[in-house]
Scaffold this motif. Sequence first.
Motif, PDB file in Angstrom:
ATOM      1  N   GLU A  33     -13.910  17.415  51.308  1.00 40.87           N
ATOM      2  CA  GLU A  33     -15.041  16.676  51.886  1.00 40.87           C
ATOM      3  C   GLU A  33     -16.112  16.391  50.824  1.00 40.87           C
ATOM      4  N   GLU A  34     -16.341  17.357  49.952  1.00 42.44           N
ATOM      5  CA  GLU A  34     -17.364  17.160  48.926  1.00 42.44           C
ATOM      6  C   GLU A  34     -16.888  16.248  47.811  1.00 42.44           C
ATOM      7  N   ILE A  36     -15.037  13.734  48.339  1.00 38.72           N
ATOM      8  CA  ILE A  36     -15.240  12.407  48.931  1.00 38.72           C
ATOM      9  C   ILE A  36     -16.732  12.065  48.973  1.00 38.72           C
ATOM     10  N   ALA A  37     -17.562  13.047  49.332  1.00 38.13           N
ATOM     11  CA  ALA A  37     -19.002  12.790  49.420  1.00 38.13           C
ATOM     12  C   ALA A  37     -19.554  12.371  48.060  1.00 38.13           C
ATOM     13  N   ASN A  40     -18.415   8.951  47.090  1.00 38.76           N
ATOM     14  CA  ASN A  40     -19.102   7.950  47.919  1.00 38.76           C
ATOM     15  C   ASN A  40     -20.512   7.676  47.398  1.00 38.76           C
ATOM     16  N   ILE A  41     -21.206   8.750  47.059  1.00 38.49           N
ATOM     17  CA  ILE A  41     -22.567   8.595  46.537  1.00 38.49           C
ATOM     18  C   ILE A  41     -22.512   7.875  45.186  1.00 38.49           C
ATOM     19  N   HIS A 134     -28.172  10.263  51.020  1.00 38.34           N
ATOM     20  CA  HIS A 134     -27.961  11.096  49.837  1.00 38.34           C
ATOM     21  C   HIS A 134     -28.885  12.305  49.859  1.00 38.34           C
ATOM     22  N   HIS A 137     -27.990  14.960  52.332  1.00 40.87           N
ATOM     23  CA  HIS A 137     -26.827  15.713  51.854  1.00 40.87           C
ATOM     24  C   HIS A 137     -27.219  16.730  50.784  1.00 40.87           C
TER      25      HIS A 137
ATOM     26  N   SER B 134     -18.159  16.123  57.699  1.00 38.04           N
ATOM     27  CA  SER B 134     -18.846  15.676  56.493  1.00 38.04           C
ATOM     28  C   SER B 134     -19.568  14.366  56.765  1.00 38.04           C
ATOM     29  N   GLN B 135     -20.766  14.254  56.186  1.00 38.51           N
ATOM     30  CA  GLN B 135     -21.548  13.026  56.319  1.00 38.51           C
ATOM     31  C   GLN B 135     -20.880  11.843  55.641  1.00 38.51           C
ATOM     32  N   PHE B 136     -19.940  12.146  54.735  1.00 38.33           N
ATOM     33  CA  PHE B 136     -19.289  11.082  53.980  1.00 38.33           C
ATOM     34  C   PHE B 136     -17.802  11.079  54.303  1.00 38.33           C
ATOM     35  N   GLY B 137     -17.290   9.954  54.731  1.00 39.57           N
ATOM     36  CA  GLY B 137     -15.893   9.872  55.147  1.00 39.57           C
ATOM     37  C   GLY B 137     -15.049   9.022  54.231  1.00 39.57           C
TER      38      GLY B 137
END
Lengths: 249, 161
Positions: A33-34, A36-37, A40-41, A134, A137, B134-137
């Motif tokens: 998940e991180e 991907i996070a 993404n950022i 952002h 998070h 998660s906030q980000f997918g």
Amino acid sequence: MNALFEYLLRVGDDSLILGHRLSEWCGHGPILEEDIAMTNIALDLVGQATSILKYAGEVEGKNRSEDDLAFLRFDRDYRNLLLVEQPNGDFGMTMMRQFLFDAYRKPLFEQLTNSSDSQLAAIAEKSLKETKYHLRHSAEWTIRLGDGTEESHQRVQEALDTLWRYTPEMFIDDEIESELRKTGVTFSVEELHASWTKIAKEVFDEATLVIPDNNWEQSGGRKGYHSEHLGYILAELQYMQRAYPGMKW
Amino acid sequence: MVTEKEIWQHLDDVFDPEIPVLTVADLGIVRKVEVSPKEITITITPTYSGCPAMQRIESDIREKISEVVDIPVRVTLVLAPAWTTDWITETGKKKLEEYGIAPPVDEPDKSVLFAEPIVVPCPKCTSKNTRMISQFGSTACKAHYQCNDCQEPFDYFKCLR
Ligand SMILES: [Zn+2]
């Protein structure tokens, strides 16, 4: 010197370099998940850099595209903060760097949505929406790690101790700022600093983290004086265009 | 000569490359269609600054519209006003849900640093007992959720305002 061009490089280079740093986590995140996070950022930041540097090229009027500015400038022509070029370190270090930066960018973009320069205002409005995610998070992770286990607390406190010295550079009020302020393109650096301090204090309290009580300061990025790290970043970022000038795909 | 309305109808055949059930019109990213005898101009706005689908969408629109007109088609990108998920049409939201992606729910402004968690109903069993993973997918526009009742992991098209 074109003040607006210089200013756009500052904002754009911050996005580009931090975006690149975060992209280094791709495939290496501590959990999926991180991973991907962070990527993404990174994508948001590189996207912001594209808009800002494209506009910078137009303002400069020398026919340089956003790609020219990203791939063909040397380190001394980069205007990013020293903070964003610092190495990723562990996950705690990356999150602390991100939090210190996000807590600065959110109030900055809030200010710039009112800029007299309509293109800069448009970019700020767009970027602000992303930056809110952002910040939420990175603030959540700062608290989770700070108020977590003994080890996570210690590591993220060390990250804060290491990175704190790079934060005053975000609030240097120089001739570029004052010139742009005259025409309402940018706004009070002092107020920006106050907003940042408020967010940082709130989160550090919650995270049981202590702000270092020294006033060590390191700056230079805004004038093109960088740490050795930027050279390595650019070597990777610019490799293809340097090796095969003008290549497209 | 082709009319503006006809162009809009043809835009219903251009789909988002990442969420292929949505058309560009459903997404609310087409801001303007201008028809002149010499040129068609279509103005679009990006969802997220770094959305990698934008270039593809741009060329898909140009290709699709070029099939039906014999004058040049220009696609321009504007940043302001910034796109918001409020512009996704009601049809679009329905299609998302049927596709298994929870559509954006009414979220309070995120200027509040620590907002209350929101309720995102499971697109599979409609249970409101779900949690954010998660906030980000899988893409910039989505968050990752899981249903506590049927266990379905799902994407949530997050609210952007
Ligand atoms: Zn369910």
